[in-house]
Design a protein around this motif. Structure first.
Motif, PDB file in Angstrom:
ATOM      1  N   TYR A 157      -6.486  -3.063  12.000  1.00  0.00           N
ATOM      2  CA  TYR A 157      -5.853  -3.676  10.820  1.00  0.00           C
ATOM      3  C   TYR A 157      -5.276  -2.609   9.887  1.00  0.00           C
ATOM      4  O   TYR A 157      -4.147  -2.735   9.406  1.00  0.00           O
ATOM      5  CB  TYR A 157      -6.872  -4.541  10.078  1.00  0.00           C
ATOM      6  CG  TYR A 157      -6.606  -4.667   8.602  1.00  0.00           C
ATOM      7  CD1 TYR A 157      -5.477  -5.338   8.126  1.00  0.00           C
ATOM      8  CD2 TYR A 157      -7.481  -4.112   7.666  1.00  0.00           C
ATOM      9  CE1 TYR A 157      -5.225  -5.442   6.776  1.00  0.00           C
ATOM     10  CE2 TYR A 157      -7.241  -4.219   6.310  1.00  0.00           C
ATOM     11  CZ  TYR A 157      -6.109  -4.883   5.863  1.00  0.00           C
ATOM     12  OH  TYR A 157      -5.856  -4.977   4.513  1.00  0.00           O
ATOM     13  N   GLU A 158      -6.035  -1.538   9.653  1.00  0.00           N
ATOM     14  CA  GLU A 158      -5.581  -0.517   8.709  1.00  0.00           C
ATOM     15  C   GLU A 158      -4.306   0.178   9.188  1.00  0.00           C
ATOM     16  O   GLU A 158      -3.450   0.541   8.374  1.00  0.00           O
ATOM     17  CB  GLU A 158      -6.698   0.500   8.458  1.00  0.00           C
ATOM     18  CG  GLU A 158      -7.841  -0.077   7.633  1.00  0.00           C
ATOM     19  CD  GLU A 158      -8.858   0.974   7.217  1.00  0.00           C
ATOM     20  OE1 GLU A 158      -8.530   2.176   7.284  1.00  0.00           O
ATOM     21  OE2 GLU A 158      -9.969   0.593   6.830  1.00  0.00           O
ATOM     22  N   MET A 180      -1.337  -1.647   8.091  1.00  0.00           N
ATOM     23  CA  MET A 180      -1.043  -1.547   6.662  1.00  0.00           C
ATOM     24  C   MET A 180      -0.235  -0.303   6.320  1.00  0.00           C
ATOM     25  O   MET A 180       0.385  -0.240   5.255  1.00  0.00           O
ATOM     26  CB  MET A 180      -2.345  -1.544   5.849  1.00  0.00           C
ATOM     27  CG  MET A 180      -3.081  -2.871   5.857  1.00  0.00           C
ATOM     28  SD  MET A 180      -2.113  -4.252   5.185  1.00  0.00           S
ATOM     29  CE  MET A 180      -1.954  -3.750   3.475  1.00  0.00           C
ATOM     30  N   ARG A 192       4.700  -3.968   6.224  1.00  0.00           N
ATOM     31  CA  ARG A 192       3.252  -3.895   6.425  1.00  0.00           C
ATOM     32  C   ARG A 192       2.686  -5.259   6.799  1.00  0.00           C
ATOM     33  O   ARG A 192       3.393  -6.256   6.846  1.00  0.00           O
ATOM     34  CB  ARG A 192       2.574  -3.355   5.172  1.00  0.00           C
ATOM     35  CG  ARG A 192       2.818  -4.198   3.936  1.00  0.00           C
ATOM     36  CD  ARG A 192       2.506  -3.453   2.651  1.00  0.00           C
ATOM     37  NE  ARG A 192       1.114  -3.017   2.605  1.00  0.00           N
ATOM     38  CZ  ARG A 192       0.599  -2.337   1.571  1.00  0.00           C
ATOM     39  NH1 ARG A 192       1.368  -1.968   0.566  1.00  0.00           N
ATOM     40  NH2 ARG A 192      -0.663  -1.994   1.579  1.00  0.00           N
ATOM     41  N   SER A 193       1.389  -5.286   7.049  1.00  0.00           N
ATOM     42  CA  SER A 193       0.705  -6.499   7.490  1.00  0.00           C
ATOM     43  C   SER A 193       0.810  -7.630   6.476  1.00  0.00           C
ATOM     44  O   SER A 193       0.737  -7.409   5.261  1.00  0.00           O
ATOM     45  CB  SER A 193      -0.777  -6.168   7.728  1.00  0.00           C
ATOM     46  OG  SER A 193      -1.533  -7.354   7.903  1.00  0.00           O
ATOM     47  N   THR A 224      -1.487  -9.887   6.563  1.00  0.00           N
ATOM     48  CA  THR A 224      -2.893 -10.260   6.409  1.00  0.00           C
ATOM     49  C   THR A 224      -3.697  -9.113   5.808  1.00  0.00           C
ATOM     50  O   THR A 224      -3.285  -7.950   5.833  1.00  0.00           O
ATOM     51  CB  THR A 224      -3.522 -10.634   7.761  1.00  0.00           C
ATOM     52  OG1 THR A 224      -3.348  -9.526   8.667  1.00  0.00           O
ATOM     53  CG2 THR A 224      -2.891 -11.874   8.345  1.00  0.00           C
ATOM     54  N   HIS A 225      -4.862  -9.480   5.276  1.00  0.00           N
ATOM     55  CA  HIS A 225      -5.849  -8.495   4.830  1.00  0.00           C
ATOM     56  C   HIS A 225      -7.198  -8.868   5.448  1.00  0.00           C
ATOM     57  O   HIS A 225      -7.529 -10.059   5.560  1.00  0.00           O
ATOM     58  CB  HIS A 225      -5.980  -8.480   3.303  1.00  0.00           C
ATOM     59  CG  HIS A 225      -4.777  -7.929   2.599  1.00  0.00           C
ATOM     60  ND1 HIS A 225      -4.533  -6.585   2.476  1.00  0.00           N
ATOM     61  CD2 HIS A 225      -3.738  -8.552   2.001  1.00  0.00           C
ATOM     62  CE1 HIS A 225      -3.401  -6.395   1.823  1.00  0.00           C
ATOM     63  NE2 HIS A 225      -2.893  -7.580   1.521  1.00  0.00           N
ATOM     64  N   TRP A 226      -7.979  -7.844   5.824  1.00  0.00           N
ATOM     65  CA  TRP A 226      -9.280  -8.074   6.442  1.00  0.00           C
ATOM     66  C   TRP A 226     -10.342  -7.232   5.756  1.00  0.00           C
ATOM     67  O   TRP A 226     -10.112  -6.062   5.432  1.00  0.00           O
ATOM     68  CB  TRP A 226      -9.230  -7.743   7.940  1.00  0.00           C
ATOM     69  CG  TRP A 226      -8.319  -8.677   8.670  1.00  0.00           C
ATOM     70  CD1 TRP A 226      -7.014  -8.471   9.010  1.00  0.00           C
ATOM     71  CD2 TRP A 226      -8.646  -9.992   9.121  1.00  0.00           C
ATOM     72  NE1 TRP A 226      -6.503  -9.569   9.639  1.00  0.00           N
ATOM     73  CE2 TRP A 226      -7.480 -10.520   9.730  1.00  0.00           C
ATOM     74  CE3 TRP A 226      -9.800 -10.775   9.081  1.00  0.00           C
ATOM     75  CZ2 TRP A 226      -7.443 -11.794  10.283  1.00  0.00           C
ATOM     76  CZ3 TRP A 226      -9.756 -12.041   9.654  1.00  0.00           C
ATOM     77  CH2 TRP A 226      -8.596 -12.536  10.235  1.00  0.00           C
ATOM     78  N   GLU A 227     -11.507  -7.849   5.523  1.00  0.00           N
ATOM     79  CA  GLU A 227     -12.629  -7.171   4.860  1.00  0.00           C
ATOM     80  C   GLU A 227     -13.928  -7.559   5.556  1.00  0.00           C
ATOM     81  O   GLU A 227     -14.051  -8.679   6.075  1.00  0.00           O
ATOM     82  CB  GLU A 227     -12.695  -7.583   3.382  1.00  0.00           C
ATOM     83  CG  GLU A 227     -11.430  -7.267   2.598  1.00  0.00           C
ATOM     84  CD  GLU A 227     -11.371  -7.976   1.261  1.00  0.00           C
ATOM     85  OE1 GLU A 227     -11.350  -7.289   0.239  1.00  0.00           O
ATOM     86  OE2 GLU A 227     -11.346  -9.228   1.254  1.00  0.00           O
TER      87      GLU A 227
END
Length: 419
Positions: free
Chosen positions: A244-245, A248, A294-295, A297-300
């Motif tokens: 994911y990073e 970004m 960039r993406s 989405t965001h993931w945590e």
């Protein structure tokens, strides 16, 4: 109604359709339309576009396991690509017990742009447009009294002075609430109607009068918690986050990352009869709004080995006008989803995009994308290799046992079965 149907993928198409029909109250006539026995014809196609010679069917699948804003939803997906429907369904299963997907909607505001050139005093013209704002908006709203009666219509405007390569130009942005329509026709009609008035106000010359597909006032956000997708495997979790990073910070990775998201989004947009090109253009433009692609989405990392995902993008989709109301299968797709507003439809679409991205990253962080994709692609390969209908399942079974899914391997299996 529950979208959790164990073994749904193992059922025959007729059995799947029967279950969906019972859950969503499809009539016998509607079943015939979905099966392609009735409904869409060359005559109907000829009404929709020019120079018609026929039509091209696209497979329509159903993604299961979706719960969106506390409501179970079957999701029709029109796509030719294997693994997309399966991936969305599998991803939704990980979020189901933690509440599914929760969404928010900024409203159905679309932008119309009127470009004005040959303006001697662009900043003075900017001020004059604002001074005449009420008259401009009133003229816009005279073009669509029905939309205004429903609470929509032109609500505001902005004026921009833009430096072009050779000259300054004035660009007026109309903000139009299109309610449950995508709104292109309404916005374009308004933009064309006010062009003469804007020329008079600015002493300039209007060139473009058209909506923008960067619908940044029509934003949908979706959020979901995916429960322990790696069975407490910290290394796999870290690989997921690393993948994911990269999306970004690296546009080369982000392009493929977002393409996977659009696999899900575009298939629901197409199934519902909406404009896939408009949605895709808006999504990719929005992904670039900060100066780097960039993406979306965001993931945590969450509690108890969970992953929390969010997606944010513009979604200019509607339930009124165009193919959404003229295409019989598109109308049934929205019936199956049981959506009554553009907001509900956009919420479903965004949720599928988030699920699709989760599925792709999860596979990339483990065995890689190709093994699972090729396994699902084996049916197409078998057909390409000349397998007969009664041989296809056997070909897939043998390929799975051998762990070989390349076309040359499939051809050898088909050839052996033919002896």
């Amino acid at each position: 109604m529950s979208t959790r149907i164990p073994g749904f993928y193992n059922l025959l198409p007729e059995e799947r359709l029967s279950q969906i029909a019972k859950a969503t109250n499809l009539t016998d006539k509607e079943l015939e339309i979905i099966k392609g026995n009735k409904g869409f014809s060359v005559k109907e196609a000829d009404r929709m576009i020019e120079n018609v010679i026929g039509y091209m069917p696209i497979p329509l699948g159903i993604a299961v396991n979706f719960k969106i804003n506390n409501k179970d939803a079957f999701i029709p997906m029109a796509t030719e690509e294997p693994s997309v429907v399966a991936a969305a369904s599998n991803a939704a299963k990980y979020a189901y017990d933690s509440g599914g997907f929760t969404t928010s909607y900024s409203g159905a505001i679309m932008r119309g742009q009127i470009q004005i050139t040959e303006v001697k005093d662009p900043y003075g013209a900017l001020a004059k447009v604002y001074e005449n704002k009420r008259e401009i908006l009133q003229l816009c709203n005279k073009q669509d009294p029905t939309l205004v009666s429903l609470g929509g219509g032109a609500k505001n405007l902005e004026v921009h002075v833009i430096d072009g390569p050779t000259k300054k130009m004035v660009v007026v942005h109309l903000f139009v609430d299109t309610k449950d329509a995508m709104g292109a026709n309404a916005v374009n009609t308004m933009a064309e109607a006010v062009a003469p008035l804007l020329e008079k106000i600015t002493n300039g010359k209007v060139v473009l009068r058209i909506l923008s597909n960067l619908a940044d006032q029509r934003i949908v956000r979706a959020r979901a918690t995916f429960q322990d997708p790696f069975n407490d495997n910290k290394e796999a979790m870290n690989k997921f986050m690393d993948a994911y990073e990269l999306a970004m910070i690296d546009p080369y990775r982000a392009a493929t990352h977002n393409k996977g998201i659009m696999n899900g989004i575009s298939s629901v947009v197409l199934a519902s009869g909406n404009d896939t090109r408009a949605v895709e253009a808006g999504a990719h433009a929005y992904a670039s709004r900060l100066g780097t692609y960039r993406s979306l989405t965001h993931w945590e990392k969450g509690e108890n080995h969970s992953i929390i995902g969010t997606i944010e993008l513009p979604l200019a989709v509607g339930l009124i006008g165009g193919a959404t109301t003229s295409h019989p299968v598109a109308k049934l797709a929205t019936k199956i989803m049981q959506v009554e507003t553009a907001e509900e439809l956009a919420s479903n679409i965004a949720s599928v995009g988030l699920a699709q991205n989760f599925a792709a990253l999860r596979v990339l962080a483990s065995e890689g994308i190709q093994q699972g994709h090729m396994r699902l692609h084996a049916r197409n390969l078998a057909l390409m290799a000349g397998a007969k209908d009664n041989q296809i399942d056997k070909v897939i079974e043998l390929a799975a046992k051998q762990g070989k899914f390349k076309f040359d391997d499939i051809k050898k299996i088909v050839k052996a079965l033919s002896y």
